[in-house]
Write a protein that holds these residues in place. Structure first.
Motif, PDB file in Angstrom:
ATOM      1  N   LEU A 126       2.278  13.242   0.089  1.00 43.77           N
ATOM      2  CA  LEU A 126       1.874  12.464   0.754  1.00 43.77           C
ATOM      3  C   LEU A 126       1.679  12.732   2.627  1.00 43.77           C
ATOM      4  O   LEU A 126       0.680  12.342   3.174  1.00 43.77           O
ATOM      5  CB  LEU A 126       2.570  11.000   0.845  1.00 43.77           C
ATOM      6  CG  LEU A 126       2.665  10.489  -0.403  1.00 43.77           C
ATOM      7  CD1 LEU A 126       3.740   9.217  -0.274  1.00 43.77           C
ATOM      8  CD2 LEU A 126       1.362   9.881  -0.739  1.00 43.77           C
ATOM      9  N   ILE A 141       0.903  -1.254   0.049  1.00 43.59           N
ATOM     10  CA  ILE A 141      -0.011  -0.026  -0.013  1.00 43.59           C
ATOM     11  C   ILE A 141       0.886   1.074   0.041  1.00 43.59           C
ATOM     12  O   ILE A 141       0.736   2.287  -0.876  1.00 43.59           O
ATOM     13  CB  ILE A 141      -1.028  -0.175   1.186  1.00 43.59           C
ATOM     14  CG1 ILE A 141      -2.129  -1.159   0.954  1.00 43.59           C
ATOM     15  CG2 ILE A 141      -1.607   1.428   1.271  1.00 43.59           C
ATOM     16  CD1 ILE A 141      -2.705  -1.365   2.151  1.00 43.59           C
ATOM     17  N   ALA A 142       2.005   1.214   0.818  1.00 47.29           N
ATOM     18  CA  ALA A 142       2.806   2.304   0.788  1.00 47.29           C
ATOM     19  C   ALA A 142       3.507   2.526  -0.460  1.00 47.29           C
ATOM     20  O   ALA A 142       3.572   3.805  -0.934  1.00 47.29           O
ATOM     21  CB  ALA A 142       3.939   2.141   2.026  1.00 47.29           C
ATOM     22  N   ALA A 161       2.058   6.744  -6.607  1.00 49.49           N
ATOM     23  CA  ALA A 161       0.780   7.592  -7.106  1.00 49.49           C
ATOM     24  C   ALA A 161       1.200   9.261  -6.751  1.00 49.49           C
ATOM     25  O   ALA A 161       0.702  10.045  -7.547  1.00 49.49           O
ATOM     26  CB  ALA A 161      -0.477   7.336  -6.585  1.00 49.49           C
ATOM     27  N   GLY A 162       1.803   9.454  -5.641  1.00 50.80           N
ATOM     28  CA  GLY A 162       2.049  10.897  -5.460  1.00 50.80           C
ATOM     29  C   GLY A 162       3.329  11.160  -6.241  1.00 50.80           C
ATOM     30  O   GLY A 162       3.000  12.233  -6.530  1.00 50.80           O
ATOM     31  N   PHE A 211       1.280  10.251   6.613  1.00 50.87           N
ATOM     32  CA  PHE A 211       1.933   9.340   5.824  1.00 50.87           C
ATOM     33  C   PHE A 211       3.331   8.780   6.541  1.00 50.87           C
ATOM     34  O   PHE A 211       3.706   7.682   6.750  1.00 50.87           O
ATOM     35  CB  PHE A 211       2.226   9.423   4.517  1.00 50.87           C
ATOM     36  CG  PHE A 211       2.996   8.355   3.697  1.00 50.87           C
ATOM     37  CD1 PHE A 211       2.020   7.365   3.477  1.00 50.87           C
ATOM     38  CD2 PHE A 211       4.281   8.559   3.305  1.00 50.87           C
ATOM     39  CE1 PHE A 211       2.612   6.204   2.464  1.00 50.87           C
ATOM     40  CE2 PHE A 211       4.849   7.561   2.699  1.00 50.87           C
ATOM     41  CZ  PHE A 211       4.054   6.343   2.116  1.00 50.87           C
ATOM     42  N   LEU A 218       1.155   4.155  -2.918  1.00 52.14           N
ATOM     43  CA  LEU A 218       0.949   5.700  -2.418  1.00 52.14           C
ATOM     44  C   LEU A 218       1.999   6.558  -2.998  1.00 52.14           C
ATOM     45  O   LEU A 218       1.747   7.671  -3.614  1.00 52.14           O
ATOM     46  CB  LEU A 218       0.524   5.915  -0.953  1.00 52.14           C
ATOM     47  CG  LEU A 218      -0.850   5.181  -0.469  1.00 52.14           C
ATOM     48  CD1 LEU A 218      -0.803   5.372   0.887  1.00 52.14           C
ATOM     49  CD2 LEU A 218      -1.891   6.135  -1.094  1.00 52.14           C
TER      50      LEU A 218
END
Length: 233
Positions: free
Chosen positions: A175, A160-161, A167-168, A179, A164
């Protein structure tokens, strides 16, 4: 990271004296990894060309390339250490991993040191990281529980990290502080898992694989503790 060597003598089946000697070797190697990291980092930061190049690699999709290279180096080091009992090869793989950590830390440490014109922030983050590392590790040694059951949760959390982070990077959003806090918690879980393996899973000659796992978790925690400290300024 788990050892795949066959016919090994598990640490948990040995005497207290053997276990204590193993723990001393493992944590001595973690400390050695930290000292080697500091040496690599010092040398890298002396070169303006290297610093400027690595700073440029944090922009946009280049950061994903850098992360990809770091992950490849990590996988290579881990797989090499687990596939051989040759201590010389294991040490070379460990040193390669430490160097990869030093490379990826250059932009973060450069910003933390040179933009604040002081090393105090880095030192504060290092002290907090070490205190957390010791405290979290103590949980395992005191309870003597096998925390291998958290592996699945850690794996999901890391995926998941990474999603993210990708995506960031691609879509240009920050984030943020929470985060970093979540990643500190994930790093703490990783320390618990690696320390649990140290107590319950490793063989008597596995101190280099054990130290690599602990060192990796320690550096992950340091990255995000430092990020949190930098967010205050």
């Amino acid at each position: 990271m788990e050892n795949t060597f066959e016919n090994k003598t598990l640490l948990i089946d040995t005497t207290n004296e053997v276990r204590v000697a193993f723990y001393k070797k493992t944590y001595a190697h973690v400390a050695g990894g930290v000292l080697l990291f500091v040496l690599f980092e010092y040398l890298l930061l002396q070169s303006d060309a290297i610093v400027n190049f690595l700073l440029s690699m944090t922009e946009g999709w280049r950061w994903l390339v850098m992360l990809g290279g770091f992950m490849l180096a990590t996988n290579y080091a881990e797989s090499t250490i687990m596939k051989t009992a040759d201590k010389n090869i294991q040490y070379m793989a460990f040193a390669l991993y430490v160097f990869a950590q030093a490379i990826i830390f250059v932009p973060l440490l450069y910003i933390a040191i040179y933009y604040t014109e002081s090393i105090d922030l880095v030192q504060q983050a290092a002290v907090v990281t070490l205190a957390l590392f010791i405290g979290i590790s103590a949980i395992v040694f005191i309870t003597k529980k096998d925390f291998s059951f958290i592996k699945a949760g850690l794996t999901i959390g890391f995926f998941i990290a990474m999603g993210l982070i990708i995506a960031g990077t691609l879509f240009g959003f920050n984030l943020g502080l929470w985060f970093s806090v979540a990643m500190c918690l994930l790093a703490g879980g990783s320390i618990i898992y690696q320390t649990s393996n140290l107590v319950n899973k490793y063989g008597t000659e596995d101190y280099i694989p054990a130290s690599l796992g602990l060192f990796a978790s320690l550096m992950l925690l340091f990255w995000y503790v430092l990020t949190i400290f930098m967010s205050r300024d």
